[in-house]
Design a protein around this motif. Structure first.
Motif, short mmCIF file in Angstrom:
data_model
loop_
_atom_site.label_atom_id
_atom_site.label_comp_id
_atom_site.label_asym_id
_atom_site.label_seq_id
_atom_site.Cartn_x
_atom_site.Cartn_y
_atom_site.Cartn_z
N UNK A 12 30.05 7.62 53.53
CA UNK A 12 29.85 8.73 52.58
C UNK A 12 29.09 9.89 53.23
N UNK A 13 29.55 11.09 52.95
CA UNK A 13 28.91 12.29 53.49
C UNK A 13 28.52 13.19 52.32
N UNK A 14 27.25 13.56 52.27
CA UNK A 14 26.80 14.49 51.24
C UNK A 14 26.91 15.91 51.78
N UNK A 17 26.12 16.58 44.07
CA UNK A 17 25.88 15.26 43.50
C UNK A 17 27.01 14.26 43.79
N UNK A 18 28.07 14.70 44.42
CA UNK A 18 29.24 13.84 44.64
C UNK A 18 29.49 13.65 46.13
N UNK A 19 29.10 12.50 46.70
CA UNK A 19 29.35 12.27 48.13
C UNK A 19 30.85 12.22 48.43
N UNK A 20 31.19 12.66 49.63
CA UNK A 20 32.58 12.58 50.10
C UNK A 20 32.75 11.25 50.83
N UNK A 79 38.23 16.90 57.98
CA UNK A 79 39.43 17.16 57.17
C UNK A 79 39.31 16.48 55.81
N UNK A 80 38.77 15.28 55.80
CA UNK A 80 38.59 14.56 54.55
C UNK A 80 37.61 15.29 53.63
N UNK A 81 36.56 15.85 54.21
CA UNK A 81 35.59 16.63 53.45
C UNK A 81 36.28 17.83 52.80
N UNK A 82 37.09 18.55 53.56
CA UNK A 82 37.79 19.71 53.03
C UNK A 82 38.71 19.32 51.87
N UNK A 109 29.36 23.10 58.04
CA UNK A 109 30.60 22.35 58.24
C UNK A 109 30.82 22.01 59.72
N UNK A 110 30.44 22.90 60.61
CA UNK A 110 30.59 22.60 62.05
C UNK A 110 29.79 21.36 62.42
N UNK A 111 28.62 21.21 61.84
CA UNK A 111 27.79 20.03 62.12
C UNK A 111 28.48 18.75 61.63
N UNK A 112 29.19 18.85 60.51
CA UNK A 112 29.93 17.68 60.00
C UNK A 112 31.00 17.27 61.00
#
Length: 347
Positions: free
Chosen positions: A303-305, A294-297, A241-244, A228-231
């Motif tokens: 989009x982030x996998x 299987x669901x990109x953010x 934040x959007x990923x979370x 997550x830090x890399x994201x």
């Protein structure tokens, strides 16, 4: 004596083609749902208001009416036996379309109501006055209304009295809504909308208590978003934040209604699985892991996998809290990360 007829609609309610009216009604019904008052039990504070309205305005019938999609339902009533009527017959459906008190002095002389079964039959409505229940954002939920079986007049003092009673009802409804919203805020994580850490442990105590009574199994999963830090470093904290938030939404939509899901801190989440064995917890974890993989953010950065690692453990017999099981699940999570991430490891 003549009927007072008012067909005024709130400004901006109707646009060309009628779409504005439809959209406004959808918003009104959604607002009504937010107050969670439809089909609730009778309550003294509302019953007192209709009793006061009946006595102060010298009428045989007083109601707090809420206009639902196809019915009007009475939160409180004095002088009328039925709990609801079809919306198509409701005087209150007309009253919510204006902002002031609607008065019908003699329904037999009003083209809107003279053929209404509530006029031609029981309860034989002749006089009606309704003050709309208007929310702070301008939505009319229903009315406080008074009804008589004889035609009569209604002066300015009467209008003010009815308006004040409607304001008292709305004050009570607004206070309840605010208290519910504050309770939700106190229990949830502001970023993800999932339960917060404090609520997680509070609900875990409930499950531990149920275990003592029934002997049911309780499994625990600890979930941690990989790298997550890399994201954050690559896409920025807004994307993180959007990923979370989307990750929490994915999990929340997939688990059972009885499961307890919460953000424990940072990118770490906890999941309590009542009535689940360790094997079932691992199976649940694997199913969630595949969904996340299987669901990109979708973020502003594109989009982030992502992937997620999990540790699973059981609450052992005799343990008085979920803490020891969480510690074991956390150790299993560490092994999952050490073994390459994107996997579920059981304690």
């Amino acid at each position: 004596m003549t009927a007072i007829i008012d067909t005024q609609l709130p400004d901006g309610l109707l646009d060309s083609g009628g779409c504005g009216l439809m959209n406004e009604e959808v918003l009104r019904l959604r607002t009504l749902d937010r107050y969670q008052v439809l089909d609730s039990q009778p309550e003294p504070q509302f019953n007192r208001i209709v009793t006061l309205a009946k006595r102060a305005l010298r009428v045989p019938i007083a109601l707090i009416s809420l206009v639902d999609e196809e019915r009007q339902w009475f939160k409180a009533r004095d002088g009328l036996n039925v709990e609801e009527t079809p919306r198509s017959l409701a005087f209150c459906d007309h009253a919510i379309r204006r902002r002031g008190v609607m008065v019908v002095e003699d329904a037999r002389l009003d083209v809107r109501f003279r053929d209404n079964p509530l006029v031609t039959g029981e309860p034989g409505i002749r006089f009606y006055a309704g003050a709309p229940l208007i929310t702070r954002d301008g939505q009319a939920l229903g009315t406080v209304c008074v009804i008589d079986r004889v035609s009569r007049s209604f002066d300015d003092d009467d209008r003010e009295t009815l308006t004040d009673l409607a304001a008292i009802v709305m004050d009570e409804l607004e206070l309840r809504l605010a208290n519910r919203e504050l309770a939700v805020l106190a229990q949830t994580d502001s970023l993800t909308g999932s339960l917060n850490r404090r609520t997680f442990f509070s609900l875990s105590e409930r499950e531990i208590g149920r275990r003592r009574r029934t002997g049911c199994d309780i499994a625990v999963l600890v979930l941690d978003i990989d790298h997550f830090k890399k994201i954050n470093d690559t896409y920025g904290h807004s994307a993180g934040d959007r990923v979370l938030a989307q990750f929490a939404d994915q999990i929340g939509q997939t688990i059972r209604v009885q499961d307890v899901f919460a953000r424990l801190g940072g990118e770490e989440f906890g999941l309590i699985l009542p009535d689940a064995s360790l094997n079932q917890a691992v199976e649940t974890g694997e199913r969630l892991r595949r969904i996340v993989e299987q669901t990109p953010i979708h973020t502003d950065a594109g989009p982030i996998k992502i992937t997620v690692s999990m540790g699973a453990a059981m609450v052992k017999p005799g343990e008085g809290s979920v803490e020891p099981a969480l510690q074991r699940a956390d150790q299993a999570l560490y092994r999952a990360k050490h073994c390459g991430r994107n996997r579920v490891v059981a304690a």
